[in-house]
Design an enzyme around this catalytic site. Structure first.
Site, mmCIF file in Angstrom:
data_model
loop_
_atom_site.group_PDB
_atom_site.id
_atom_site.type_symbol
_atom_site.label_atom_id
_atom_site.label_comp_id
_atom_site.label_asym_id
_atom_site.label_seq_id
_atom_site.Cartn_x
_atom_site.Cartn_y
_atom_site.Cartn_z
ATOM 1 N N CYS A 2 0.111 -5.495 -3.855
ATOM 2 C CA CYS A 2 0.494 -4.569 -2.495
ATOM 3 C C CYS A 2 -0.392 -3.363 -2.390
ATOM 4 O O CYS A 2 0.361 -2.294 -2.819
ATOM 5 C CB CYS A 2 1.995 -4.340 -2.277
ATOM 6 S SG CYS A 2 2.793 -5.953 -2.425
ATOM 7 N N GLY A 15 -4.152 2.468 -1.572
ATOM 8 C CA GLY A 15 -4.779 2.094 -2.996
ATOM 9 C C GLY A 15 -4.630 3.362 -3.958
ATOM 10 O O GLY A 15 -5.440 3.426 -4.770
ATOM 11 N N GLY A 16 -3.790 4.125 -3.758
ATOM 12 C CA GLY A 16 -3.427 5.278 -4.613
ATOM 13 C C GLY A 16 -3.216 4.653 -6.066
ATOM 14 O O GLY A 16 -3.833 5.204 -7.086
ATOM 15 N N ASP A 37 -3.804 -6.655 0.256
ATOM 16 C CA ASP A 37 -2.739 -6.187 1.135
ATOM 17 C C ASP A 37 -2.700 -6.528 2.736
ATOM 18 O O ASP A 37 -3.935 -6.886 3.057
ATOM 19 C CB ASP A 37 -2.778 -4.599 1.211
ATOM 20 C CG ASP A 37 -1.523 -3.811 2.103
ATOM 21 O OD1 ASP A 37 -0.441 -3.431 1.129
ATOM 22 O OD2 ASP A 37 -1.536 -4.021 3.124
ATOM 23 N N ASP A 57 4.031 -3.685 -5.951
ATOM 24 C CA ASP A 57 4.458 -2.354 -5.332
ATOM 25 C C ASP A 57 5.054 -2.495 -4.270
ATOM 26 O O ASP A 57 4.261 -2.524 -3.092
ATOM 27 C CB ASP A 57 3.424 -1.158 -5.349
ATOM 28 C CG ASP A 57 3.952 0.051 -5.244
ATOM 29 O OD1 ASP A 57 5.145 0.271 -5.108
ATOM 30 O OD2 ASP A 57 3.032 1.064 -4.734
ATOM 31 N N CYS A 83 9.978 2.314 -4.109
ATOM 32 C CA CYS A 83 10.053 3.884 -4.070
ATOM 33 C C CYS A 83 11.433 3.953 -3.259
ATOM 34 O O CYS A 83 11.607 4.814 -2.187
ATOM 35 C CB CYS A 83 9.021 4.593 -3.484
ATOM 36 S SG CYS A 83 8.607 3.998 -1.523
#
Length: 371
Positions: free
Chosen positions: A199, A203-204, A223, A262, A315
């Site tokens: 996911c 792209g961090g 993604d 993620d 998150c």
């Protein structure tokens, strides 16, 4: 709205612009409590600003009224008894945090109303954290070392124009919360491995994994939003990464060393980043994502080689999306075991009131060698 207002009033000084932004953000954030002090269901912006200045900033009521340009209001000095009104939350969200945190809910909610730090991640492909700190100081930005991630620098002092920094344009850093960096570190990507970010978004964390791999091996990124993957390719070039391979369709038939899921989630861990985000959510968000998260883990399950690692992360602060999904995966996938972390039940948890980060959850799984 704020950007449009500032563009229309270019005569404002830098300090005036900062004051305007802080006033607007704080009125948005504290609107529930400000209405409590007014004893009404709705109020004008001017009235909210006057109450904010007198009750929360602490100015004398007459001074607050003079600054706003109106008559002094009758404002209650009583402290709200309900958690939702004390910390300006919708009732359902305050009740959710009470269920999640118990006695610690008060501390957690208080920290949601304090802006998070601006945190930078060092791109080790282009230099050390100390070298980046010196480079930023030369550009007029002071920082301090992060305590949780060996890659992190926290910006000190007034918010700088980050996108004006040559260090950013040269790919030496990315803006990334220290908790988010911690998730990348949990993956443990090594040079020469094959790693999948299932996911990837913009792209961090993908960029962090590529730096951990020293730009050697295969780093696959998928993604469903193709536009975000295009931005990832642009950011990879700036960061000096050539190993990133964008997948335009869901990966199948692969066996990789490490997978990061993620997952999309309710994002309750980042509420301190947006003053109005809490008021735009509805209770339905608490149950929207678990089925999607389970499907992602089921897909990832097929892609991890024996002995490989799978990291599931969100998150948010919601057991239904975090612990319940992770425990359910272990029941359905006996070939995997939980790699215990430093949080409750062997999971990895970061939170603003405990670690100074946004709220994050992660479960680290390892596929058994014979599985």
């Amino acid at each position: 709205m704020l950007d449009r207002t500032l563009r229309a009033h270019r005569d404002l000084s830098r300090d005036q612009r900062r004051v305007l932004a802080e006033a607007l953000f704080n009125m948005s954030l504290w609107r529930r409590r400000l209405l409590f002090h007014l004893g009404v269901e709705a109020a004008s912006g001017g009235d909210l600003l006057q109450v904010f200045l007198s009750r929360l900033v602490g100015l004398p009521p007459e001074e607050a009224a003079r600054l706003v340009g109106g008559a002094a209001l009758s404002v209650s000095s009583e402290e709200p008894s309900a958690l939702a009104e004390r910390y300006s939350l919708p009732d359902w969200l305050a009740e959710h945090f009470l269920r999640e945190w118990g006695p610690a809910a008060e501390d957690f909610c208080a920290h949601l109303n304090v802006p998070g730090p601006i945190t930078l991640r060092t791109n080790l492909l282009k230099g050390s954290r100390e070298a980046l700190q010196a480079r930023l100081r030369a550009e007029g930005v002071e920082t301090r070392l992060g305590a949780l991630s060996p890659l992190a620098l926290h910006v000190e002092g007034p918010k700088p124009n980050l996108y004006g920094l040559t260090a950013l344009r040269d790919g030496l850093l990315e803006v990334q919360d220290e908790g988010s960096q911690g998730i990348g570190l949990l993956v443990g990507a090594q040079p020469g491995e094959t790693v999948l970010d299932l996911c990837a978004g913009a792209g961090g964390k993908t960029l962090q994994l590529g730096a951990d791999m020293a730009n050697t091996g295969r780093l696959l990124a998928y993604d469903p939003d193709a536009g975000r993957l295009d931005r990832l390719l642009q950011r990879s070039s700036r960061a000096g990464l050539s190993l990133v391979q964008v997948l335009r369709s869901p990966p199948e038939g692969l066996l990789v060393d490490r997978v990061l899921v993620d997952a999309p989630c309710s994002e309750l861990g980042s509420l301190r980043r947006g003053p109005d985000q809490r008021f735009r959510l509805t209770p339905e968000v608490l149950s929207r994502w678990p089925s999607v998260q389970r499907e992602l883990l089921a897909r990832a399950r097929r892609l991890v080689r024996p002995g490989g690692r799978l990291v599931y992360a969100t998150c948010t602060v919601n057991r239904a999306e975090n612990e319940d999904v992770a425990r359910g995966f272990l029941q359905e996938a006996p070939e995997f075991r939980l790699v215990p972390q430093d949080g409750p039940e062997g999971f990895w948890v970061r939170a603003p009131h405990l670690h100074g980060t946004d709220g994050f959850f992660a479960a680290v799984f390892e596929r058994r060698a014979g599985g």
